[in-house]
Structures are given as C-alpha cells and as structure tokens.
Write an enzyme that holds these catalytic residues in place. Structure first.
Site, PDB file in Angstrom:
ATOM      1  N   SER A  62      63.256  56.919 -26.870  1.00 39.53           N
ATOM      2  CA  SER A  62      61.831  57.056 -27.179  1.00 39.53           C
ATOM      3  C   SER A  62      61.612  56.725 -28.651  1.00 39.53           C
ATOM      4  O   SER A  62      62.112  57.433 -29.534  1.00 39.53           O
ATOM      5  CB  SER A  62      61.364  58.484 -26.909  1.00 39.53           C
ATOM      6  OG  SER A  62      60.133  58.700 -27.586  1.00 39.53           O
TER       7      SER A  62
ATOM      8  N   HIS B 211      61.314  53.332 -24.330  1.00 34.85           N
ATOM      9  CA  HIS B 211      60.282  54.308 -23.950  1.00 34.85           C
ATOM     10  C   HIS B 211      59.245  54.407 -25.068  1.00 34.85           C
ATOM     11  O   HIS B 211      59.587  54.691 -26.223  1.00 34.85           O
ATOM     12  CB  HIS B 211      60.933  55.664 -23.697  1.00 34.85           C
ATOM     13  CG  HIS B 211      60.012  56.699 -23.135  1.00 34.85           C
ATOM     14  ND1 HIS B 211      59.690  56.776 -21.804  1.00 34.85           N
ATOM     15  CD2 HIS B 211      59.340  57.717 -23.740  1.00 34.85           C
ATOM     16  CE1 HIS B 211      58.870  57.797 -21.603  1.00 34.85           C
ATOM     17  NE2 HIS B 211      58.628  58.384 -22.763  1.00 34.85           N
TER      18      HIS B 211
ATOM     19  N   ASP C   4      55.787  56.224 -26.240  1.00 35.27           N
ATOM     20  CA  ASP C   4      54.925  57.382 -26.019  1.00 35.27           C
ATOM     21  C   ASP C   4      53.553  57.133 -26.615  1.00 35.27           C
ATOM     22  O   ASP C   4      53.396  57.047 -27.833  1.00 35.27           O
ATOM     23  CB  ASP C   4      55.559  58.623 -26.652  1.00 35.27           C
ATOM     24  CG  ASP C   4      56.741  59.121 -25.855  1.00 35.27           C
ATOM     25  OD1 ASP C   4      56.573  59.357 -24.635  1.00 35.27           O
ATOM     26  OD2 ASP C   4      57.839  59.251 -26.436  1.00 35.27           O
TER      27      ASP C   4
ATOM     28  N   MET D 101      49.892  58.495 -27.219  1.00 39.21           N
ATOM     29  CA  MET D 101      49.183  59.781 -27.297  1.00 39.21           C
ATOM     30  C   MET D 101      47.849  59.598 -27.997  1.00 39.21           C
ATOM     31  O   MET D 101      47.745  58.815 -28.942  1.00 39.21           O
ATOM     32  CB  MET D 101      50.040  60.794 -28.081  1.00 39.21           C
ATOM     33  CG  MET D 101      51.439  60.971 -27.518  1.00 39.21           C
ATOM     34  SD  MET D 101      52.344  62.238 -28.423  1.00 39.21           S
ATOM     35  CE  MET D 101      53.955  62.108 -27.670  1.00 39.21           C
TER      36      MET D 101
ATOM     37  N   HIS E  11      54.587  55.442 -21.527  1.00 41.00           N
ATOM     38  CA  HIS E  11      54.232  56.778 -21.047  1.00 41.00           C
ATOM     39  C   HIS E  11      52.882  57.125 -21.657  1.00 41.00           C
ATOM     40  O   HIS E  11      52.787  57.432 -22.836  1.00 41.00           O
ATOM     41  CB  HIS E  11      55.357  57.726 -21.494  1.00 41.00           C
ATOM     42  CG  HIS E  11      55.098  59.176 -21.204  1.00 41.00           C
ATOM     43  ND1 HIS E  11      55.898  60.178 -21.715  1.00 41.00           N
ATOM     44  CD2 HIS E  11      54.154  59.798 -20.442  1.00 41.00           C
ATOM     45  CE1 HIS E  11      55.455  61.352 -21.281  1.00 41.00           C
ATOM     46  NE2 HIS E  11      54.389  61.145 -20.523  1.00 41.00           N
TER      47      HIS E  11
ATOM     48  N   MET F  52      49.908  59.298 -22.436  1.00 42.52           N
ATOM     49  CA  MET F  52      49.412  60.673 -22.529  1.00 42.52           C
ATOM     50  C   MET F  52      48.013  60.589 -23.121  1.00 42.52           C
ATOM     51  O   MET F  52      47.747  61.028 -24.244  1.00 42.52           O
ATOM     52  CB  MET F  52      50.369  61.508 -23.406  1.00 42.52           C
ATOM     53  CG  MET F  52      51.685  61.808 -22.712  1.00 42.52           C
ATOM     54  SD  MET F  52      53.008  62.246 -23.852  1.00 42.52           S
ATOM     55  CE  MET F  52      53.628  60.624 -24.272  1.00 42.52           C
TER      56      MET F  52
ATOM     57  N   MET G 191      58.677  65.988 -16.807  1.00 39.27           N
ATOM     58  CA  MET G 191      58.685  66.436 -18.206  1.00 39.27           C
ATOM     59  C   MET G 191      59.527  67.705 -18.322  1.00 39.27           C
ATOM     60  O   MET G 191      59.323  68.674 -17.582  1.00 39.27           O
ATOM     61  CB  MET G 191      57.265  66.748 -18.696  1.00 39.27           C
ATOM     62  CG  MET G 191      56.334  65.556 -18.870  1.00 39.27           C
ATOM     63  SD  MET G 191      56.942  64.239 -19.928  1.00 39.27           S
ATOM     64  CE  MET G 191      57.166  65.089 -21.493  1.00 39.27           C
TER      65      MET G 191
ATOM     66  N   GLY H 228      58.216  65.041 -30.152  1.00 41.30           N
ATOM     67  CA  GLY H 228      59.660  64.973 -29.991  1.00 41.30           C
ATOM     68  C   GLY H 228      60.303  66.231 -30.554  1.00 41.30           C
ATOM     69  O   GLY H 228      59.644  67.066 -31.177  1.00 41.30           O
TER      70      GLY H 228
ATOM     71  N   ASP I  27      62.246  63.560 -19.309  1.00 44.65           N
ATOM     72  CA  ASP I  27      61.767  63.318 -20.681  1.00 44.65           C
ATOM     73  C   ASP I  27      61.588  64.642 -21.413  1.00 44.65           C
ATOM     74  O   ASP I  27      60.774  65.482 -21.000  1.00 44.65           O
ATOM     75  CB  ASP I  27      60.425  62.574 -20.594  1.00 44.65           C
ATOM     76  CG  ASP I  27      59.885  62.125 -21.943  1.00 44.65           C
ATOM     77  OD1 ASP I  27      60.542  62.364 -22.981  1.00 44.65           O
ATOM     78  OD2 ASP I  27      58.789  61.529 -21.944  1.00 44.65           O
TER      79      ASP I  27
HETATM   80  C1  DX5 Z   1      57.111  64.029 -25.598  1.00 46.18           C
HETATM   81  C2  DX5 Z   1      57.494  62.601 -25.315  1.00 46.18           C
HETATM   82  C3  DX5 Z   1      58.942  62.326 -25.361  1.00 46.18           C
HETATM   83  C4  DX5 Z   1      59.595  62.587 -26.698  1.00 46.18           C
HETATM   84  C5  DX5 Z   1      61.006  63.015 -26.404  1.00 46.18           C
HETATM   85  O1  DX5 Z   1      55.764  64.173 -25.325  1.00 46.18           O
HETATM   86  O2  DX5 Z   1      57.035  62.216 -24.040  1.00 46.18           O
HETATM   87  O3  DX5 Z   1      59.244  61.020 -24.895  1.00 46.18           O
HETATM   88  O4  DX5 Z   1      59.611  61.482 -27.545  1.00 46.18           O
HETATM   89  O5  DX5 Z   1      61.605  63.388 -27.605  1.00 46.18           O
HETATM   90  P1  DX5 Z   1      62.949  64.228 -27.646  1.00 46.18           P
HETATM   91  O6  DX5 Z   1      63.999  63.400 -26.949  1.00 46.18           O
HETATM   92  O7  DX5 Z   1      63.186  64.381 -29.111  1.00 46.18           O
HETATM   93  O8  DX5 Z   1      62.686  65.504 -26.935  1.00 46.18           O
HETATM   94 ZN    ZN Z   2      57.664  60.235 -23.171  1.00 41.34          ZN
END
Ligand code: DX5
Ligand code: ZN
Length: 217
Positions: free
Chosen positions: A10, A35, A37, A39, A68, A70, A139, A146, A177
């Site tokens: 990610s 990946h 993310d 947001m 992904h 969000m 999830m 992260g 994830d």
């Molecule tokens: C959280 C994200 C993840 C995040 C994972 O909302 O969807 O993809 O980047 O990060 P780690 O691996 O640090 O938990």
């Molecule tokens: Zn993610």
C-alpha cells in the site's frame, strides 16, 4: 485451497515526495499488485490520492493497480479511476445505496470489481452480490490510516469468505488489508486469504524485497 499468495504494497506508507520511484522500487522488489488507498476525508477521516495521481503513477509499473476507494459517493469517480489506469476498483457498500449498480459500472468499464467489508460489516452482505465481484477485501483495521493493529476478530470472516469462494467455484481473490506483518500474514493465509495488503511492513522496512518475501508465509 487458496492459490499463490500475492502481496500488494500500500503506497499510503510510501514517501509521497518520491511516489513514482517508490512504486518502481516495490515493483522491482516483487510486489504482485500496487495497492492505492483513495480517501476523501468524509467516508474516512483522511485525504489521500485522486485519479490524477493514479494517472501519473501508471507509467511507473506494469503491475495491476488495485484501487481501494474509501470515498462516498464512489459512482461519480469510477470512470476517472478506470481511465487513469486502475485495474481493480474496490468499493465499500456503506459508500452508497446501490452497490450492485457500482459493481456493474466497474465491470462495464472492463475493470475487475472488488467489494470491501469493514470490521463491523457482516460477511452475509456479499451474498446477494457474489456473482458481481472479482475480489473480496476483508478489512482487518478500521479504514483511514496505515500503521494500525491487526484485528484478530476478523479471522472468522476471512474463513467464512474462503468457504463462499470455494463453494462458488469461481476465481475470486480474497484480500486482507490492515496491520499485516509476517505474524499476522501467517494467520490471514491460514484463514484463507491469498492477497495481502501491506503498507507499514513494506515501506517502513529497510529492504522492500525481504519485507515482501517475509509476508508470503
Ligand atoms: C487503511 C488502508 C490500508 C493501509 C494499510 O485504511 O486501507 O491499505 O494502508 O496499512 P498498514 O499495512 O500499515 O496497516
Ligand atoms: Zn487499502
């Protein structure tokens, strides 16, 4: 049985000032997917990446871009992510009233459709839409950031998802994830996951290749 384990770093935990080089580095280090993310500061309390960044990153790797989303609503942005170079587009059912329509839209654009279950969202939510998905993402943290701790309470849902996939006879990726490190990766794989997202464990390591290798189990 789950197929070969795939690792999806990610880029949320990458150095954003050097994002193109970071994508190249994890590509070279053995990433199977990238990946991304997305947001919006509304569906989740963080703001990250839009389609312009996905487009800018596209020349930096031939690996599939696993986007992904969000964001709420998602529908108005699906085409922009598809055109920017997303290969897989995953949505949360809480992001809009018509997830079936959104999955249809993703597939109509020739992209793989993913469906994401938050920690509080039951596995049964996917049953009426199972034929519409190419990827199911469980999830193991609350989405938004992260570096959070893996929620072991979600392992049961991963197992239930694996049973559904096997019963369907279809090739559906089962992705996990949040909070993935070598220890939790092993638990997720044992529960049936075959795609592992990892932000911190890859980008905050000194050596991307050995970090990725250590997650494969
Ligand atoms: C959280 C994200 C993840 C995040 C994972 O909302 O969807 O993809 O980047 O990060 P780690 O691996 O640090 O938990
Ligand atoms: Zn993610």
């Amino acid at each position: 049985m789950a197929s070969r384990i795939r690792i999806a770093p990610s880029i949320l935990s990458a150095d954003f000032a050097r994002l193109g080089q970071e994508v190249e580095a994890v590509d070279r280090a053995g990433a199977d997917l990238i990946h991304i993310d997305v947001m919006d500061g509304h569906f989740v309390p963080n703001l990250t990446i839009g389609p312009v960044v996905v487009r800018a990153l596209r020349p930096h790797s031939k690996k599939p871009f696993d986007c992904h989303l969000m964001i709420a609503p998602a529908d108005p942005y699906i085409a922009a992510f598809a055109e920017a170079g997303a290969d897989i587009i995953s949505i949360h059912p809480e992001a809009g009233p018509h997830p079936h329509r959104t999955l249809q839209l993703i597939r109509s654009l020739g992209k793989k459709a993913g469906y994401v279950l938050n920690p509080g969202t039951p596995i049964e939510t996917i049953d009426p839409l199972f034929d519409m998905i190419d990827l199911l993402l469980i999830m193991t943290v609350n989405p938004g950031f992260g570096g959070q701790e893996f929620l072991g309470s979600q392992l049961e849902k991963i197992r239930a998802a694996r049973v559904r996939i096997e019963n369907s006879g279809r090739e559906v990726m089962l992705e996990v994830d949040g909070g993935i490190n070598p220890g939790t990766a092993r638990q997720a794989i044992a529960a049936g996951a075959d795609v592992l997202v990892a932000g911190t464990a890859v980008f905050h390591s000194g050596d991307y290749a050995s970090a990725i290798a250590s997650l494969r189990g």
